[in-house]
Design a protein around this motif. Structure first.
Motif, PDB file in Angstrom:
ATOM      1  N   GLY A 114       0.826  -1.095  -0.007  1.00  0.00           N
ATOM      2  CA  GLY A 114       0.084   0.152   0.081  1.00  0.00           C
ATOM      3  C   GLY A 114       0.869   1.115   0.081  1.00  0.00           C
ATOM      4  N   ARG A 115       0.494   2.074   0.896  1.00  0.00           N
ATOM      5  CA  ARG A 115       1.067   3.452   1.034  1.00  0.00           C
ATOM      6  C   ARG A 115       2.763   3.637   1.130  1.00  0.00           C
ATOM      7  N   GLY A 116       3.209   2.669   1.656  1.00  0.00           N
ATOM      8  CA  GLY A 116       4.830   2.410   1.407  1.00  0.00           C
ATOM      9  C   GLY A 116       5.641   3.544   2.518  1.00  0.00           C
ATOM     10  N   SER A 117       5.138   3.945   3.364  1.00  0.00           N
ATOM     11  CA  SER A 117       5.850   5.111   4.030  1.00  0.00           C
ATOM     12  C   SER A 117       7.214   4.336   4.681  1.00  0.00           C
ATOM     13  N   ASN A 118       6.843   3.143   5.146  1.00  0.00           N
ATOM     14  CA  ASN A 118       8.224   2.419   5.876  1.00  0.00           C
ATOM     15  C   ASN A 118       9.377   2.193   4.828  1.00  0.00           C
ATOM     16  N   MET A 119       8.832   1.832   3.570  1.00  0.00           N
ATOM     17  CA  MET A 119       9.502   1.711   2.510  1.00  0.00           C
ATOM     18  C   MET A 119      10.462   2.962   2.084  1.00  0.00           C
ATOM     19  N   CYS A 123      10.089  -6.625   4.719  1.00  0.00           N
ATOM     20  CA  CYS A 123       8.613  -6.524   4.547  1.00  0.00           C
ATOM     21  C   CYS A 123       8.326  -4.977   4.850  1.00  0.00           C
ATOM     22  N   ALA A 124       7.313  -4.364   4.103  1.00  0.00           N
ATOM     23  CA  ALA A 124       7.007  -3.003   4.957  1.00  0.00           C
ATOM     24  C   ALA A 124       5.645  -2.767   4.451  1.00  0.00           C
ATOM     25  N   GLY A 125       4.528  -3.236   5.389  1.00  0.00           N
ATOM     26  CA  GLY A 125       3.207  -3.141   5.170  1.00  0.00           C
ATOM     27  C   GLY A 125       2.847  -3.906   4.051  1.00  0.00           C
ATOM     28  N   PHE A 126       3.498  -5.326   3.799  1.00  0.00           N
ATOM     29  CA  PHE A 126       3.185  -6.429   2.810  1.00  0.00           C
ATOM     30  C   PHE A 126       2.184  -7.295   3.518  1.00  0.00           C
ATOM     31  N   ASN A 142      10.561  -8.086   8.971  1.00  0.00           N
ATOM     32  CA  ASN A 142       9.338  -7.112   8.844  1.00  0.00           C
ATOM     33  C   ASN A 142       8.954  -6.124   9.991  1.00  0.00           C
ATOM     34  N   ILE A 143       8.363  -5.042   9.480  1.00  0.00           N
ATOM     35  CA  ILE A 143       7.910  -4.472  10.827  1.00  0.00           C
ATOM     36  C   ILE A 143       6.481  -4.253  11.191  1.00  0.00           C
ATOM     37  N   HIS A 144       6.220  -4.306  12.524  1.00  0.00           N
ATOM     38  CA  HIS A 144       5.008  -4.554  13.024  1.00  0.00           C
ATOM     39  C   HIS A 144       4.647  -3.407  14.061  1.00  0.00           C
ATOM     40  N   PRO A 145       3.371  -2.932  13.827  1.00  0.00           N
ATOM     41  CA  PRO A 145       2.939  -1.858  14.774  1.00  0.00           C
ATOM     42  C   PRO A 145       2.415  -2.088  16.393  1.00  0.00           C
ATOM     43  N   SER A 146       3.103  -2.962  16.792  1.00  0.00           N
ATOM     44  CA  SER A 146       3.111  -3.215  18.302  1.00  0.00           C
ATOM     45  C   SER A 146       4.366  -3.772  19.018  1.00  0.00           C
ATOM     46  N   VAL A 197       2.998   6.291  16.409  1.00  0.00           N
ATOM     47  CA  VAL A 197       3.769   5.002  16.239  1.00  0.00           C
ATOM     48  C   VAL A 197       4.278   4.932  14.860  1.00  0.00           C
ATOM     49  N   LEU A 198       3.817   5.331  14.047  1.00  0.00           N
ATOM     50  CA  LEU A 198       4.242   5.504  12.634  1.00  0.00           C
ATOM     51  C   LEU A 198       5.621   6.406  12.577  1.00  0.00           C
ATOM     52  N   VAL A 199       5.518   7.328  13.371  1.00  0.00           N
ATOM     53  CA  VAL A 199       6.658   8.186  13.278  1.00  0.00           C
ATOM     54  C   VAL A 199       8.023   7.422  13.900  1.00  0.00           C
ATOM     55  N   GLU A 200       7.656   6.678  14.910  1.00  0.00           N
ATOM     56  CA  GLU A 200       8.569   5.749  15.441  1.00  0.00           C
ATOM     57  C   GLU A 200       9.041   4.683  14.587  1.00  0.00           C
ATOM     58  N   GLU A 201       8.263   3.955  13.861  1.00  0.00           N
ATOM     59  CA  GLU A 201       8.445   3.127  12.797  1.00  0.00           C
ATOM     60  C   GLU A 201       9.535   3.424  11.630  1.00  0.00           C
ATOM     61  N   HIS A 202       9.334   4.767  11.347  1.00  0.00           N
ATOM     62  CA  HIS A 202      10.067   5.415  10.163  1.00  0.00           C
ATOM     63  C   HIS A 202      11.470   5.686  10.735  1.00  0.00           C
TER      64      HIS A 202
END
Ligand code: GRF
Length: 195
Positions: free
Chosen positions: A12-17, A88-91, A109-113, A172-177
């Motif tokens: 999808g969005r691909g912000s982590n990518m 994997c980034a939102g795959f 992979n990145i996971h939001p928890s 959380v997304l800010v931290e993911e990046h």
């Protein structure tokens, strides 16, 4: 040290990518993003990657009758790219044994928890429903157990009293990046080059 060749899988969005691509612009970063593959033809992240002159590819899962057939096509593509690692980034696909075995210890992979808490989807809603005071994100190796592989790195944030799933997800997304580029660099430095 030779930079490791990394392929990124998105849906999808691909912000982590995008965060990985930005980090890899630094010539001192130990990995280069050589390709981005999506299982959805309309994934917004594809355009970002194309804009950065990164090779993109679509393998649409809807064109395959079984998960195994989809994974076989994906594996053929990933092998053809001569990759050292896969991020994997939102795959949003569960991978089967063919991919898991071919890329054991090389797929992250990145996971939001904060794993092992809240595997699966709707992590922010579930954390709020539980009254969690601390939440965050994790980067982990991909294994047969969904979101259950060894954790590589985590980042924590406080849950605020007036948080909604949306506000919590955004923080959380800010931290993911920040976390994903750090974790990929750690893994890349420790991975022997296969080429
Ligand atoms: C991120 O929250 C990631 O942790 C999860 O899916 C989301 C993908 O977002 N696996 P993006 O496509 O990287 O913007």
């Amino acid at each position: 040290m030779k930079r490791k060749r990394v392929g990124v899988l998105i849906s999808g969005r691909g912000s982590n990518m995008a965060a990985l691509v930005e980090a890899a612009r630094d010539p001192a970063y130990p990995a280069e993003i050589v390709c981005v593959d999506s299982n959805k033809p309309d994934a917004a992240g594809l355009k970002f990657a194309q804009g950065r002159n990164i090779s993109t590819h679509v393998i649409d899962h809807k064109n395959y009758k079984t998960r195994e057939a989809f994974d076989a096509a994906l594996n053929d593509y990933l092998q053809s790219q001569k990759l050292d690692l896969i991020a994997c980034a939102g795959f949003m696909r569960v991978v089967t044994s063919l991919l898991l075995e071919s890329w054991a210890g090389k797929m992250i992979n990145i996971h939001p928890s904060l794993l092992p808490l809240y595997k699966g989807t709707h992590t922010h809603e579930r954390a709020l429903a539980d009254g969690a005071r601390i939440h965050g994100c994790s980067v982990h190796f991909v294994t047969a157990e969904l979101d259950g592989g060894p954790v590589i790195a985590q980042a924590e944030i406080p849950v605020l009293p007036d948080d909604t799933p949306e506000t919590l997800s955004a923080r959380v997304l800010v931290e993911e990046h920040k976390l994903y580029p750090k974790a990929l660099a750690m893994v890349a430095r420790q991975t022997p080059s296969t080429l």
